[in-house]
Scaffold this motif. Sequence first.
Motif, PDB file in Angstrom:
ATOM      1  N   MET A   1      71.389  50.808  66.850  1.00 13.90           N
ATOM      2  CA  MET A   1      70.120  50.527  67.521  1.00 13.90           C
ATOM      3  C   MET A   1      69.498  51.826  68.009  1.00 13.90           C
ATOM      4  SD  MET A   1      69.312  48.154  70.827  1.00 13.90           S
ATOM      5  CE  MET A   1      70.041  49.349  71.929  1.00 13.90           C
ATOM      6  N   ARG A   2      68.206  51.997  67.762  1.00 12.99           N
ATOM      7  CA  ARG A   2      67.520  53.215  68.112  1.00 12.99           C
ATOM      8  C   ARG A   2      66.678  53.029  69.358  1.00 12.99           C
ATOM      9  NH1 ARG A   2      65.553  54.451  61.902  1.00 12.99           N
ATOM     10  NH2 ARG A   2      67.648  54.748  61.028  1.00 12.99           N
ATOM     11  N   PHE A   3      66.249  54.164  69.894  1.00 17.62           N
ATOM     12  CA  PHE A   3      65.408  54.142  71.090  1.00 17.62           C
ATOM     13  C   PHE A   3      64.138  53.340  70.861  1.00 17.62           C
ATOM     14  CE2 PHE A   3      61.794  56.047  73.347  1.00 17.62           C
ATOM     15  CZ  PHE A   3      62.160  55.743  74.656  1.00 17.62           C
ATOM     16  N   ARG A   4      63.590  53.440  69.631  1.00 19.63           N
ATOM     17  CA  ARG A   4      62.316  52.745  69.403  1.00 19.63           C
ATOM     18  C   ARG A   4      62.479  51.228  69.457  1.00 19.63           C
ATOM     19  NH1 ARG A   4      62.862  55.208  64.060  1.00 19.63           N
ATOM     20  NH2 ARG A   4      63.338  53.666  62.458  1.00 19.63           N
ATOM     21  N   ALA A 165      52.239  50.601  75.620  1.00 18.49           N
ATOM     22  CA  ALA A 165      51.853  49.920  74.383  1.00 18.49           C
ATOM     23  C   ALA A 165      51.539  50.926  73.275  1.00 18.49           C
ATOM     24  CB  ALA A 165      50.650  49.020  74.645  1.00 18.49           C
ATOM     25  N   ALA A 166      50.902  52.043  73.628  1.00 19.98           N
ATOM     26  CA  ALA A 166      50.556  53.049  72.617  1.00 19.98           C
ATOM     27  C   ALA A 166      51.814  53.666  72.002  1.00 19.98           C
ATOM     28  CB  ALA A 166      49.673  54.130  73.244  1.00 19.98           C
ATOM     29  N   LEU A 167      52.791  54.008  72.836  1.00 20.09           N
ATOM     30  CA  LEU A 167      54.049  54.561  72.318  1.00 20.09           C
ATOM     31  C   LEU A 167      54.778  53.548  71.453  1.00 20.09           C
ATOM     32  CD1 LEU A 167      55.359  56.444  75.485  1.00 20.09           C
ATOM     33  CD2 LEU A 167      54.572  57.484  73.340  1.00 20.09           C
ATOM     34  N   ALA A 168      54.770  52.270  71.889  1.00 24.87           N
ATOM     35  CA  ALA A 168      55.426  51.225  71.101  1.00 24.87           C
ATOM     36  C   ALA A 168      54.715  51.013  69.767  1.00 24.87           C
ATOM     37  CB  ALA A 168      55.462  49.924  71.895  1.00 24.87           C
TER      38      ALA A 168
END
Length: 549
Positions: A1-4, A165-168
């Motif tokens: 599982m990654r940070f994103r 939200a922008a980073l996601a």
Amino acid sequence: MRFRHALLAVAAGLALADASIVTLALPELLRELDTSVEGVAAVLGVYTVVLAAALIPVERLQRTIGAPRTGGGGLALFALASLAAGASDSLGVLLAARGVQAVGGAAALVAAFALLEPGGAAGERGRRLWLGAAVLATAIGPALGGALTEAFSWRSIFYFQAPVAALAAVAALREPRRDTRPLPVPAGGLRITFGPAAALALVSAALTAVLFLLVLLLVAGWDASPLAAAATVTVIPAGALIGSRIGGDARARAAAGCALVGAGVLALAFLPDAHLPWTFAPQAAAGLGMGLALPALGGELLPERDPQDASRLLVLRHVGIALALIVLAPIVSHDLTTSTDRAKERGVAVVLDAKLKPTDKLRLAPDLLAGVDDDQPRHGLRQALRKGESTIPADDRPAYDDLAHRTDDTLVLAVGEAFRTAFLVTGALALLAAAAVLPRGRWTAALVGVAATTAALPLAYVAAHHVAAPEAVTIRDPCEQRSLPGTGGLEGFIQDRALELLDTAACRAGASREELVLALTDEGDRKKFEERHGVDPRSLSTVLQGLLG
């Protein structure tokens, strides 16, 4: 599982918890945008209704263009709409921004599920992330919203959502595309059935409504700061975390959870006074029930294997929430108006009976009544009482302190009465949800214990309210003899005669003397008096008008 993947879960949590996060901003919105309870309920309701309407079309869209693009576009739209909502200077602009936010939120939720489900890159831990977003985010929302409102303003809630939200959105676009078409239902597999579906809609409605009502009660009614209110409602996520870790039969957990939510909400209808700890036990019951019910319903009693399943369950949840807000907002608005009028009348009774000089009463009464009429009535009353205290001679300070205590108690009692019907309706929704999923056959000891708690907790609060709640001020019949303040001296003699004149005039009109005083000092109350009793109060006594200024 990654940070994103964790970032996608956080963004999904924001979209799911939006109504509860924004709830702590409602009292400020009520004042700053000069709107009504229905207006601030619409801030939640528009988002909920548009989200429910957009989920199915967005799920079909993501099958065509893929979950990464759907998520990236939806989250970018959510971020832009959040900035627009934060910059809004009118209710209309804010509601429009909220509708756009909801479309982006729907796309974000569908895509996040597709990217986090066990068949995706995140694996089984992705499923746990999704469940965490679904259960805990809604309960944690008020604490986050309260902290932001206290530290900055209601606008910061929307500005905070935008960069997340922008980073996601960037994280979603970096995910690989995969097949997200609906999976075939195996023989004997789960299907959406009426009982669990109704339970999910009803308990979701009850949970959102109780957060909406509790925050309004704490901040607008009891004059708690947003941060204090946020800290108070953290009891709910603590209970939800415990409940989500309890195993067992899904139907039994769902029924028990819904019943505990109902018990907690019904207990909130009978809070004895404005001390925050009184809310802890009801919140703990509701939070525990939330942690039990939502995971048992979504994914166990109801299918949640693919984005189509997930979107259907989200529609059920948000349709229930929207219906609850539509039903409860007019009830709260009407009851607040009625209770404010009752509090003003009782407040006049306290002032008239106080052992203060008539000149002090005439000076204090308009400020006190104006405070009760405020959007945050206890805050307005407290300010008026502090202002009046400096004008009272030292010899009269004990009488003034008694007046201040009694008027505050009167207002707290009226505020509790204003929210009671809405809490009772909300509690009934949760109990209906429990009835919809009651296990067939023999009850376990755990279910019997939950049933006993469901009955015992509200009854305990009814008893506590009877014992500990402030005594309601009695509005006496003006046609009957009553005791007078008797403060002595010429002013005291004139005051007693004026009160007797008030009683005589009110008796002739078939009203209370408190109604008559309000009608002679406020134009709105004068019109109400004339409609109710068929006489212009100014015609009852010119002498009385002179005494009242």
